[in-house]
Design an enzyme around this catalytic site. Sequence first.
Site, short mmCIF file in Angstrom:
data_model
loop_
_atom_site.label_atom_id
_atom_site.label_comp_id
_atom_site.label_asym_id
_atom_site.label_seq_id
_atom_site.Cartn_x
_atom_site.Cartn_y
_atom_site.Cartn_z
N ASN A 70 1.02 -1.08 -0.15
CA ASN A 70 -0.08 -0.48 -0.15
C ASN A 70 0.90 1.16 0.30
O ASN A 70 2.46 1.15 0.12
CB ASN A 70 -0.76 -0.19 1.28
CG ASN A 70 0.04 0.86 2.26
OD1 ASN A 70 0.24 0.54 2.63
ND2 ASN A 70 -0.64 -0.78 3.78
N ASP A 94 -5.26 -8.92 0.74
CA ASP A 94 -4.86 -10.44 0.44
C ASP A 94 -6.12 -10.28 -0.64
O ASP A 94 -5.32 -11.56 -1.30
CB ASP A 94 -5.94 -11.00 1.42
CG ASP A 94 -5.62 -10.24 3.11
OD1 ASP A 94 -4.04 -10.83 2.95
OD2 ASP A 94 -5.83 -10.98 3.96
N GLU A 126 3.40 2.03 3.09
CA GLU A 126 4.74 0.98 3.31
C GLU A 126 5.51 1.12 2.08
O GLU A 126 6.78 1.35 2.01
CB GLU A 126 4.57 -0.59 2.55
CG GLU A 126 2.99 -1.29 4.18
CD GLU A 126 2.48 -2.52 4.05
OE1 GLU A 126 1.82 -2.88 4.02
OE2 GLU A 126 2.00 -2.57 2.75
#
Length: 346
Positions: free
Chosen positions: A222, A292, A225
């Site tokens: 994301n 996920d 990060e």
Amino acid sequence: MGGKKDSLVMIKEIGFDLDQRLLAGYIDKFPKTRVLVIGDIIMDEYIWGNVSRISPEAPVPVVDVKHETKMLGGAGNVISNIVSLGGEAILCGVVGDDSMGRQVVKMVRRLGVPTEGILEEPNRPTTIKTRIVAQHQQVVRFDRESRKEIRPETVKRLLGFVSKRRKDIHAIVVSDYAKGVISRQLMKGLRDLVGDSDIVLGVDPKKNNFTLYKGIDIITPNHHEASAFSGIAIVDDETLARAGKQMLRHLKCRSVLITQGKDGMTLFERRGGISHIPTVARKVFDVTGAGDTVISTFCLGLAAGMDLKSAAILSNFAAGIVVGEVGTSSIRADELKRVIYERLKP
């Protein structure tokens, strides 16, 4: 995002003018696609209720509990998405020698996924994230876990399992939640096993572990990060482009897909292409598990023969659906097809 729009190759609306039947057609190939997921297995526990008063003992809400649910999280949620999309999944990871670990194994079996790759490690608890949810909002979360690296002998057993299944799989997804399964030893072993094969090696990362991911095919951070790894505060298109390019250079990977919440996602390719995909989410209730969904759909698409841009678009559609649900959820193939036909004009 604002900034210099010419720093990105912007996509028209949603789909690169892709034929909706072509995009949906790849979903029909998923049943013949097998993905091995290795990483941190988590039990997501939800306690649902209502808040109508404040405690007289402390200034905190009192939740009247209505019901409780348990769902597979982390690497478990990745396999749930793959199975729900029609693909074949294999799970590889670690649980504790406890009742929750045994419950994880039972839930994985119910999905029709083999459990031989789920190993018990003594004196290590199964990771549990418990969320209290009231009026569709999370009130508090508490975690029971160990973040210590798993034992070297456990890593060898995991790699041995992957080695045995190597000829049967089309992609490997590394689901890193920083709970101790993903290590330098494990990542080196996976890169060696993949070698020069056609197996796609993708990672859903955690910001403290980026040095472990060099030489992989795809990574889906994301924007927080990506910013933490690159040291570049992502505030506009220019800084986004710099951060993405830096990740490509440093990690020597095939592609970087940076997810940006309400701003969609941006794909960086090794050969120089940068493509921005606007979000398709109409409502955002909960982003739990969205990463996920992105990594599972992206890798499943690539393993089924999709190009990077098409697979990224498909994962964007999938993520747009799950963030509209409260709690960990997976996306069904028929649901994904329906949204594609609704949002992409023929």
